[in-house]
Design an enzyme around this catalytic site. Structure first.
Site, PDB file in Angstrom:
ATOM      1  N   CYS A  84       0.818  -1.222   0.000  1.00 39.35           N
ATOM      2  CA  CYS A  84       0.000   0.000   0.000  1.00 39.35           C
ATOM      3  C   CYS A  84       0.848   1.267   0.000  1.00 39.35           C
ATOM      4  O   CYS A  84       0.335   2.358  -0.247  1.00 39.35           O
ATOM      5  CB  CYS A  84      -0.936  -0.007   1.203  1.00 39.35           C
ATOM      6  SG  CYS A  84      -1.962  -1.468   1.264  1.00 39.35           S
ATOM      7  N   HIS A 122      -2.995   7.012   2.814  1.00 42.42           N
ATOM      8  CA  HIS A 122      -3.463   5.745   2.245  1.00 42.42           C
ATOM      9  C   HIS A 122      -4.817   5.444   2.880  1.00 42.42           C
ATOM     10  O   HIS A 122      -4.986   5.528   4.099  1.00 42.42           O
ATOM     11  CB  HIS A 122      -2.448   4.643   2.536  1.00 42.42           C
ATOM     12  CG  HIS A 122      -3.004   3.283   2.316  1.00 42.42           C
ATOM     13  ND1 HIS A 122      -3.684   2.949   1.167  1.00 42.42           N
ATOM     14  CD2 HIS A 122      -3.010   2.171   3.102  1.00 42.42           C
ATOM     15  CE1 HIS A 122      -4.088   1.696   1.257  1.00 42.42           C
ATOM     16  NE2 HIS A 122      -3.693   1.203   2.412  1.00 42.42           N
ATOM     17  N   ASN A 171     -10.108  -0.298   0.838  1.00 44.69           N
ATOM     18  CA  ASN A 171      -8.657  -0.158   0.726  1.00 44.69           C
ATOM     19  C   ASN A 171      -8.219  -0.680  -0.648  1.00 44.69           C
ATOM     20  O   ASN A 171      -8.253  -1.887  -0.897  1.00 44.69           O
ATOM     21  CB  ASN A 171      -8.014  -0.977   1.861  1.00 44.69           C
ATOM     22  CG  ASN A 171      -6.504  -0.931   1.834  1.00 44.69           C
ATOM     23  OD1 ASN A 171      -5.886  -0.552   0.848  1.00 44.69           O
ATOM     24  ND2 ASN A 171      -5.895  -1.343   2.942  1.00 44.69           N
TER      25      ASN A 171
END
Ligand code: COA
Length: 323
Positions: free
Chosen positions: A112, A250, A280
């Site tokens: 990520c 993020h 996500n």
């Protein structure tokens, strides 16, 4: 040394929306549990498009905004944890899809944190005159490696892509950029691969490729690293939080950001969040958020923003962007 700016951003998400209620039909969960623990309400799921397909669509939009054609590109970097293939890179499929045949291509694996890792590489290629421009993409089809029987993880992730075109500039653009990692924590968030298997080794078990996670360990790491990374960027740039219009994290979990905002002593509204719509999307989450912010004119020319990411590895990365 010349500066590097983001000259165009684009994003693309699959059309198919999967709500929390849809998930509750396949695993033992509820909208109430997912919303209260994560802030996520829905996510997009690919109905067949692969990582390079999403990436190419985001890339074409970013190129249009930057007024560049695919043939102008020198470099394509794709950050992904869900590549089309182990080899070749997803970036070469993007090159083929968009017709950018003058570009060098490679992928990077930093989970990520990957978009800012890739941004850092693109910036350094331009600053060192290796490239006159760069297309940096975060793209994921996580649905293909999600364990749809594991309610601990399948509720968290979504598919999507975001892309940024980098160009040299007289004005300040991306600065105070850095990346970090701690391999001692590699097992806490993991997508396995093929085990060693050859004429000399027969593995006892070959498992399906799937994502596994220790949610509490990840939560503890993420909420602290956001604080540390934002403070490091501010120190490097000799700025305070009052100089920063937005922090774009993020997009993993609302509670991680709530914790970080409290520790930083800023209102949560200082963080831009759109995870409620996409879940996500790993390396894609920051450029997808940036694209929405620009489309909605939430950030304007001259604004200073901080990008901050964290993920498997553990890895982390952050930078200052002057728009
Ligand atoms: N629906 C309903 N119940 C669930 C569930 C779901 N989707 N997922 C887990 N549970 C259950 C667990 O089985 C556990 O039940 P038990 O007490 O009977 O064993 C209970 O909920 C509590 O689990 P716990 O792990 O303590 O929940 P939590 O409050 O720590 O929240 C996360 C779990 C995953 C939301 C949280 O740890 C988190 O956000 N971690 C970071 C994840 C992340 O962002 N990863 C990506 C980073 S890049």
């Amino acid at each position: 040394m010349r500066e590097v700016k983001i000259a165009g951003i684009g994003s693309y998400v699959p059309e198919k929306i999967m709500t929390n209620d849809d998930l509750a039909k396949i695993v033992d969960t509820s909208d109430e549990w997912i919303s209260s623990r994560t802030g996520i309400k829905e996510r997009r799921i690919s109905e067949g498009e692969n990582t390079s397909d999403l990436a190419a669509k985001a890339a074409l939009k970013a190129l249009e905004k930057a007024n560049l054609s695919p043939e102008d590109l020198d470099l394509i970097i794709v950050a992904t944890s869900s590549p089309d293939a182990l080899t070749p890179s997803t970036a070469v499929f993007v090159q083929r899809n968009i017709g950018a045949f003058n570009a060098a291509c490679f992928d990077i694996s930093a989970a990520c944190s990957g978009f800012i890792y890739a941004l850092n590489i693109g910036v350094q290629f331009i600053k060192s005159n290796q490239s006159k421009n760069a297309l940096v993409i975060g793209s994921e089809v996580l649905s293909k490696i999600t364990d749809w029987k594991d309610r601990n993880t399948c509720v968290l992730f979504g598919d999507g892509a975001g892309a940024a075109v980098l160009l040299p500039s007289e004005e300040k653009g991306v600065s105070s950029i850095f990346c970090g990692a701690d391999g001692r924590k590699a097992e806490f968030l993991n997508i396995n691969c093929v085990p060693v298997k050859n004429p000399f080794v027969t593995p006892e078990k070959i498992e399906d490729i799937r994502l596994t996670m220790d949610g509490r360990e990840v939560f503890r790491f993420a909420s602290n690293i956001v604080l540390e990374a934002v403070n490091k960027v501010l120190k490097d740039a000799n700025l305070t939080l009052d100089d920063i219009k937005y922090i774009v994290p993020h997009q993993a979990n609302y509670r991680i950001i709530e914790f970080a905002a409290r520790k930083l002593g800023v209102p949560e509204e200082k963080f831009f969040l759109n995870l409620q719509k996409y879940g996500n999307t790993s390396a894609a989450s920051i450029p997808i958020a940036l694209d929405e912010m620009i489309e909605k004119e939430i950030i304007k020319k001259g604004d200073k923003i901080i990008l901050v990411a964290f993920g498997a590895g553990f890895t982390w990365s952050a930078c200052l962007v002057e728009w």
